[in-house]
Scaffold this motif. Structure first.
Motif, PDB file in Angstrom:
ATOM      1  N   TYR A 200     -14.667  45.263  52.668  1.00  0.00           N
ATOM      2  CA  TYR A 200     -15.016  46.481  51.932  1.00  0.00           C
ATOM      3  C   TYR A 200     -14.074  47.609  52.317  1.00  0.00           C
ATOM      4  O   TYR A 200     -13.651  47.717  53.470  1.00  0.00           O
ATOM      5  CB  TYR A 200     -16.463  46.901  52.230  1.00  0.00           C
ATOM      6  N   THR A 201     -13.793  48.446  51.348  1.00  0.00           N
ATOM      7  CA  THR A 201     -12.994  49.636  51.581  1.00  0.00           C
ATOM      8  C   THR A 201     -13.755  50.847  51.049  1.00  0.00           C
ATOM      9  O   THR A 201     -14.634  50.696  50.200  1.00  0.00           O
ATOM     10  CB  THR A 201     -11.604  49.505  50.923  1.00  0.00           C
ATOM     11  N   VAL A 202     -13.420  51.986  51.547  1.00  0.00           N
ATOM     12  CA  VAL A 202     -14.116  53.215  51.164  1.00  0.00           C
ATOM     13  C   VAL A 202     -13.487  53.805  49.906  1.00  0.00           C
ATOM     14  O   VAL A 202     -12.264  53.804  49.757  1.00  0.00           O
ATOM     15  CB  VAL A 202     -14.060  54.230  52.330  1.00  0.00           C
ATOM     16  N   THR A 203     -14.328  54.301  49.030  1.00  0.00           N
ATOM     17  CA  THR A 203     -13.856  54.992  47.827  1.00  0.00           C
ATOM     18  C   THR A 203     -13.486  56.429  48.208  1.00  0.00           C
ATOM     19  O   THR A 203     -13.861  56.907  49.279  1.00  0.00           O
ATOM     20  CB  THR A 203     -14.955  55.024  46.746  1.00  0.00           C
ATOM     21  N   PRO A 204     -12.786  57.135  47.333  1.00  0.00           N
ATOM     22  CA  PRO A 204     -12.501  58.547  47.630  1.00  0.00           C
ATOM     23  C   PRO A 204     -13.777  59.363  47.884  1.00  0.00           C
ATOM     24  O   PRO A 204     -13.813  60.183  48.809  1.00  0.00           O
ATOM     25  CB  PRO A 204     -11.758  59.029  46.383  1.00  0.00           C
ATOM     26  N   ALA A 205     -14.813  59.117  47.109  1.00  0.00           N
ATOM     27  CA  ALA A 205     -16.076  59.828  47.326  1.00  0.00           C
ATOM     28  C   ALA A 205     -16.671  59.464  48.682  1.00  0.00           C
ATOM     29  O   ALA A 205     -17.210  60.316  49.397  1.00  0.00           O
ATOM     30  CB  ALA A 205     -17.079  59.509  46.218  1.00  0.00           C
ATOM     31  N   GLY A 206     -16.566  58.204  49.068  1.00  0.00           N
ATOM     32  CA  GLY A 206     -17.065  57.765  50.363  1.00  0.00           C
ATOM     33  C   GLY A 206     -16.280  58.386  51.506  1.00  0.00           C
ATOM     34  O   GLY A 206     -16.860  58.797  52.519  1.00  0.00           O
ATOM     35  N   ARG A 207     -14.973  58.476  51.353  1.00  0.00           N
ATOM     36  CA  ARG A 207     -14.139  59.088  52.391  1.00  0.00           C
ATOM     37  C   ARG A 207     -14.505  60.564  52.559  1.00  0.00           C
ATOM     38  O   ARG A 207     -14.623  61.071  53.673  1.00  0.00           O
ATOM     39  CB  ARG A 207     -12.664  58.941  52.049  1.00  0.00           C
ATOM     40  N   GLU A 208     -14.728  61.238  51.443  1.00  0.00           N
ATOM     41  CA  GLU A 208     -15.115  62.650  51.491  1.00  0.00           C
ATOM     42  C   GLU A 208     -16.463  62.823  52.197  1.00  0.00           C
ATOM     43  O   GLU A 208     -16.624  63.719  53.032  1.00  0.00           O
ATOM     44  CB  GLU A 208     -15.188  63.205  50.061  1.00  0.00           C
ATOM     45  N   GLU A 209     -17.415  61.980  51.880  1.00  0.00           N
ATOM     46  CA  GLU A 209     -18.729  62.044  52.529  1.00  0.00           C
ATOM     47  C   GLU A 209     -18.630  61.726  54.021  1.00  0.00           C
ATOM     48  O   GLU A 209     -19.278  62.375  54.843  1.00  0.00           O
ATOM     49  CB  GLU A 209     -19.722  61.092  51.862  1.00  0.00           C
ATOM     50  N   ALA A 210     -17.824  60.729  54.371  1.00  0.00           N
ATOM     51  CA  ALA A 210     -17.649  60.370  55.784  1.00  0.00           C
ATOM     52  C   ALA A 210     -17.073  61.545  56.562  1.00  0.00           C
ATOM     53  O   ALA A 210     -17.550  61.870  57.654  1.00  0.00           O
ATOM     54  CB  ALA A 210     -16.739  59.143  55.906  1.00  0.00           C
ATOM     55  N   GLU A 211     -16.065  62.189  56.004  1.00  0.00           N
ATOM     56  CA  GLU A 211     -15.447  63.346  56.667  1.00  0.00           C
ATOM     57  C   GLU A 211     -16.427  64.507  56.786  1.00  0.00           C
ATOM     58  O   GLU A 211     -16.490  65.174  57.814  1.00  0.00           O
ATOM     59  CB  GLU A 211     -14.189  63.785  55.922  1.00  0.00           C
ATOM     60  N   ARG A 212     -17.189  64.733  55.744  1.00  0.00           N
ATOM     61  CA  ARG A 212     -18.168  65.815  55.763  1.00  0.00           C
ATOM     62  C   ARG A 212     -19.206  65.569  56.860  1.00  0.00           C
ATOM     63  O   ARG A 212     -19.514  66.454  57.652  1.00  0.00           O
ATOM     64  CB  ARG A 212     -18.852  65.938  54.389  1.00  0.00           C
ATOM     65  N   TRP A 213     -19.726  64.348  56.918  1.00  0.00           N
ATOM     66  CA  TRP A 213     -20.740  64.030  57.920  1.00  0.00           C
ATOM     67  C   TRP A 213     -20.179  64.137  59.341  1.00  0.00           C
ATOM     68  O   TRP A 213     -20.836  64.678  60.232  1.00  0.00           O
ATOM     69  CB  TRP A 213     -21.304  62.627  57.675  1.00  0.00           C
ATOM     70  N   LEU A 214     -18.963  63.628  59.546  1.00  0.00           N
ATOM     71  CA  LEU A 214     -18.363  63.678  60.877  1.00  0.00           C
ATOM     72  C   LEU A 214     -18.176  65.106  61.380  1.00  0.00           C
ATOM     73  O   LEU A 214     -18.216  65.355  62.574  1.00  0.00           O
ATOM     74  CB  LEU A 214     -17.005  62.980  60.877  1.00  0.00           C
TER      75      LEU A 214
END
Length: 173
Positions: free
Chosen positions: A72-86
């Motif tokens: 699995y790879t992260v979508t752009p929306a997923g990457r944005e959410e991951a960064e926001r949460w971190l």
């Protein structure tokens, strides 16, 4: 999302992987499992939820003789959410041990400086700790025990943040 979903999302944002690889990292003897253990079925459930949310997508299937494993790879929306949460501080003192430690471990794992998160966490925690220390009618019974626990935990969390911030600053200079 729950801590398991956030952890899986950030791990997949750091490097595409299959569920078994993620579950090895979060196993009791894994790199992150010593902080927060995520059982294999919970990892796969998290992957399903992340797929449903559009935060990850199947990239390929790992070749081999054993069971097929989807990478699995992260979508752009997923990457944005991951960064926001971190980057978000933990809201509750009770979650410092699990949520903040996982965030710090994930940042260190990626070779990233945690200074910004530590600063935001201190700013979020300080008013909570001050409010707990403010004079108030002294409770009795179990309420007295609960207040003592909350005060001690908040003070310990602030001390922890100050210690690791100082060590982080020393390492940077």
């Amino acid at each position: 999302m729950a801590l398991a979903e956030w952890t899986v999302l950030v791990l997949l944002s750091q490097r595409p992987a299959h569920g078994f690889a993620v579950s090895q990292l979060t196993a009791p003897d894994g790199e992150l499992g010593r902080i927060w253990r995520i059982p294999r079925p919970v990892v796969y459930r998290a992957i399903g939820r992340l797929l449903d949310a559009g935060f990850i997508t199947p990239e390929s299937v790992e070749p081999g003789l054993g069971p097929q494993r989807t990478i699995y790879t992260v979508t752009p929306a997923g990457r944005e959410e991951a960064e926001r949460w971190l980057s978000m501080p933990v809201e509750h003192v009770r979650d410092i041990r699990s949520h903040l430690l996982i965030k710090l471990a994930l940042l260190y794992r990626a070779g990233r400086d945690p200074a910004g998160l530590l600063k935001r966490q201190r700013a979020a925690l300080d008013p909570i700790a001050r409010a707990m220390q403010a004079p108030q009618p002294e409770p009795d019974g179990f309420d007295e025990i609960l207040l003592a626990w909350r005060r001690a935990t908040a003070a310990a969390a602030l001390g922890f943040l100050d210690d690791i911030t100082a060590k982080s600053e020393t390492a940077r200079s």
